[in-house]
Design a protein around this motif. Structure first.
Motif, PDB file in Angstrom:
ATOM      1  N   LEU A  65      55.045  33.748  69.356  1.00 19.15           N
ATOM      2  CA  LEU A  65      54.892  35.071  69.952  1.00 19.15           C
ATOM      3  C   LEU A  65      54.935  34.928  71.459  1.00 19.15           C
ATOM      4  CD1 LEU A  65      54.254  38.095  69.492  1.00 19.15           C
ATOM      5  CD2 LEU A  65      51.822  37.490  69.514  1.00 19.15           C
ATOM      6  N   ARG A  66      55.841  35.693  72.082  1.00 20.08           N
ATOM      7  CA  ARG A  66      55.926  35.697  73.536  1.00 20.08           C
ATOM      8  C   ARG A  66      55.457  37.052  74.050  1.00 20.08           C
ATOM      9  NH1 ARG A  66      61.534  33.385  75.738  1.00 20.08           N
ATOM     10  NH2 ARG A  66      60.353  33.610  77.656  1.00 20.08           N
ATOM     11  N   LEU A  67      54.501  37.044  74.945  1.00 21.50           N
ATOM     12  CA  LEU A  67      53.947  38.276  75.496  1.00 21.50           C
ATOM     13  C   LEU A  67      54.001  38.231  77.013  1.00 21.50           C
ATOM     14  CD1 LEU A  67      50.695  38.590  73.308  1.00 21.50           C
ATOM     15  CD2 LEU A  67      52.839  39.852  73.002  1.00 21.50           C
ATOM     16  N   GLN A  68      54.096  39.388  77.596  1.00 23.63           N
ATOM     17  CA  GLN A  68      53.908  39.502  79.030  1.00 23.63           C
ATOM     18  C   GLN A  68      52.398  39.575  79.302  1.00 23.63           C
ATOM     19  OE1 GLN A  68      57.366  38.740  80.234  1.00 23.63           O
ATOM     20  NE2 GLN A  68      56.077  39.622  81.835  1.00 23.63           N
ATOM     21  N   GLU A  69      52.002  39.097  80.438  1.00 20.45           N
ATOM     22  CA  GLU A  69      50.590  39.192  80.814  1.00 20.45           C
ATOM     23  C   GLU A  69      50.159  40.655  80.716  1.00 20.45           C
ATOM     24  OE1 GLU A  69      49.780  37.470  84.587  1.00 20.45           O
ATOM     25  OE2 GLU A  69      47.615  37.825  84.468  1.00 20.45           O
ATOM     26  N   GLY A  70      49.032  40.887  80.034  1.00 19.67           N
ATOM     27  CA  GLY A  70      48.516  42.241  79.871  1.00 19.67           C
ATOM     28  C   GLY A  70      48.998  42.966  78.631  1.00 19.67           C
ATOM     29  N   GLU A  71      49.968  42.377  77.929  1.00 16.82           N
ATOM     30  CA  GLU A  71      50.533  43.021  76.731  1.00 16.82           C
ATOM     31  C   GLU A  71      49.727  42.607  75.504  1.00 16.82           C
ATOM     32  OE1 GLU A  71      54.505  41.765  75.978  1.00 16.82           O
ATOM     33  OE2 GLU A  71      54.755  43.040  74.206  1.00 16.82           O
ATOM     34  N   SER A  72      48.959  43.484  74.954  1.00 14.09           N
ATOM     35  CA  SER A  72      48.078  43.169  73.819  1.00 14.09           C
ATOM     36  C   SER A  72      48.872  43.011  72.528  1.00 14.09           C
ATOM     37  CB  SER A  72      47.032  44.276  73.650  1.00 14.09           C
ATOM     38  OG  SER A  72      46.257  44.411  74.820  1.00 14.09           O
ATOM     39  N   SER A  73      48.367  42.198  71.616  1.00 15.08           N
ATOM     40  CA  SER A  73      49.028  41.997  70.336  1.00 15.08           C
ATOM     41  C   SER A  73      48.039  41.391  69.336  1.00 15.08           C
ATOM     42  CB  SER A  73      50.241  41.082  70.513  1.00 15.08           C
ATOM     43  OG  SER A  73      51.002  41.016  69.320  1.00 15.08           O
ATOM     44  N   SER A  74      48.521  41.141  68.121  1.00 10.82           N
ATOM     45  CA  SER A  74      47.672  40.566  67.074  1.00 10.82           C
ATOM     46  C   SER A  74      48.394  39.455  66.339  1.00 10.82           C
ATOM     47  CB  SER A  74      47.287  41.647  66.047  1.00 10.82           C
ATOM     48  OG  SER A  74      46.516  42.656  66.642  1.00 10.82           O
ATOM     49  N   LEU A  75      47.634  38.452  65.950  1.00 12.49           N
ATOM     50  CA  LEU A  75      48.130  37.368  65.109  1.00 12.49           C
ATOM     51  C   LEU A  75      47.538  37.547  63.712  1.00 12.49           C
ATOM     52  CD1 LEU A  75      47.444  34.348  67.524  1.00 12.49           C
ATOM     53  CD2 LEU A  75      49.292  36.026  67.582  1.00 12.49           C
ATOM     54  N   ASN A  76      48.315  37.163  62.696  1.00 14.16           N
ATOM     55  CA  ASN A  76      47.868  37.372  61.328  1.00 14.16           C
ATOM     56  C   ASN A  76      47.661  36.067  60.595  1.00 14.16           C
ATOM     57  OD1 ASN A  76      48.986  37.694  58.244  1.00 14.16           O
ATOM     58  ND2 ASN A  76      47.684  39.400  58.871  1.00 14.16           N
ATOM     59  N   CYS A  77      46.635  36.025  59.752  1.00 18.52           N
ATOM     60  CA  CYS A  77      46.379  34.890  58.865  1.00 18.52           C
ATOM     61  C   CYS A  77      46.096  35.472  57.484  1.00 18.52           C
ATOM     62  CB  CYS A  77      45.185  34.086  59.369  1.00 18.52           C
ATOM     63  SG  CYS A  77      44.619  32.802  58.227  1.00 18.52           S
TER      64      CYS A  77
END
Lengths: 111, 115
Positions: A11-23
């Motif tokens: 996963l590549r994000l820009q600083e400040g860009e919120s996201s979620s990882l799944n397990c």
């Protein structure tokens, strides 16, 4: 067969860009779900443990949640220093010393 | 002061050789583990010891033999090394055996390359 699957792989994000990882997991008798952070060339470092569906834990920009079939690691306003591989592991069944790890999500946060 | 330390960090050797990896923890934990991390980053448990007693022995070739001289040390000896043994091996320890709150503390890993 007990299994732990993490997504996305990377996963590549820009600083400040919120996201979620799944397990997501398919195990019998979940005892605990663990999140670890692994930096290149280092061993995994403990972040959170969750034990029952509905439970949530927070630490700085990270928040872990748990349902009966999966866990999410939410990253709010990430910074470049959050870049790492995030691993989840489940402890299940009668053997408390046995852990099943996923293959991890490699997070890269660009400034 | 390193909590879980492994030596060596890197190990490059020829097929057929015998090698050992050492692990020491200064956390006072009773339980120690060996994991293998393959190229796809899966961490798979190999062995676990609780206070010098073997409690987990996964399906691992018997060329791999763990030894725990005391509860602070867990070494891994590998005989007749094969190409497929190339991986990163992690040692870990945890404070609570037989309980759910079993947080593991990992060493920095030993990268084994078999040529």
């Amino acid at each position: 067969e007990d299994q732990v699957t993490q997504s996305p792989e990377a996963l590549r994000l820009q600083e400040g860009e919120s996201s979620s990882l799944n397990c997501s997991y398919t195990v019998s008798g979940l005892r605990g779900l663990f999140w670890y952070r692994q930096d290149p060339g280092k061993g995994p470092e403990f972040l959170f443990t969750l034990y029952s569906a509905g439970e949530e834990k927070e630490k700085e920009r990270l928040k872990a949640t748990l349902t009966k079939k999966e866990s999410f690691l939410h990253i709010t306003a990430p910074k470049p220093e959050d870049s790492a591989t995030y691993l989840c592991a489940v402890q299940a069944g009668r053997d408390f010393n046995k852990f099943y790890f996923g293959s991890g999500t490699k997070l890269n946060v660009k400034p | 002061d390193t909590a879980v330390s492994q030596t060596p960090k890197y190990l490059v050797t020829q097929m057929g050789n015998d090698k050992s990896i050492k692990c020491e923890q200064n956390l006072g934990h009773d339980t120690m583990y060996w994991y293998k991390q393959d190229s796809k980053k899966f961490l798979k448990i190999m062995f676990s010891y609780n206070n010098k007693e073997l409690i987990i022995n996964e399906t691992v070739p018997n060329r791999f033999s763990p030894k725990s001289p005391d509860k602070a040390h867990l070494n891994l000896h590998i005989n007749s090394l094969e190409l497929g043994d190339s991986a990163v091996y992690f040692c870990a320890s945890s404070p609570l055996a037989g309980l759910a709150k079993n947080i593991q503390y990992f060493g920095a890993g030993t990268r084994l390359s078999v040529l």
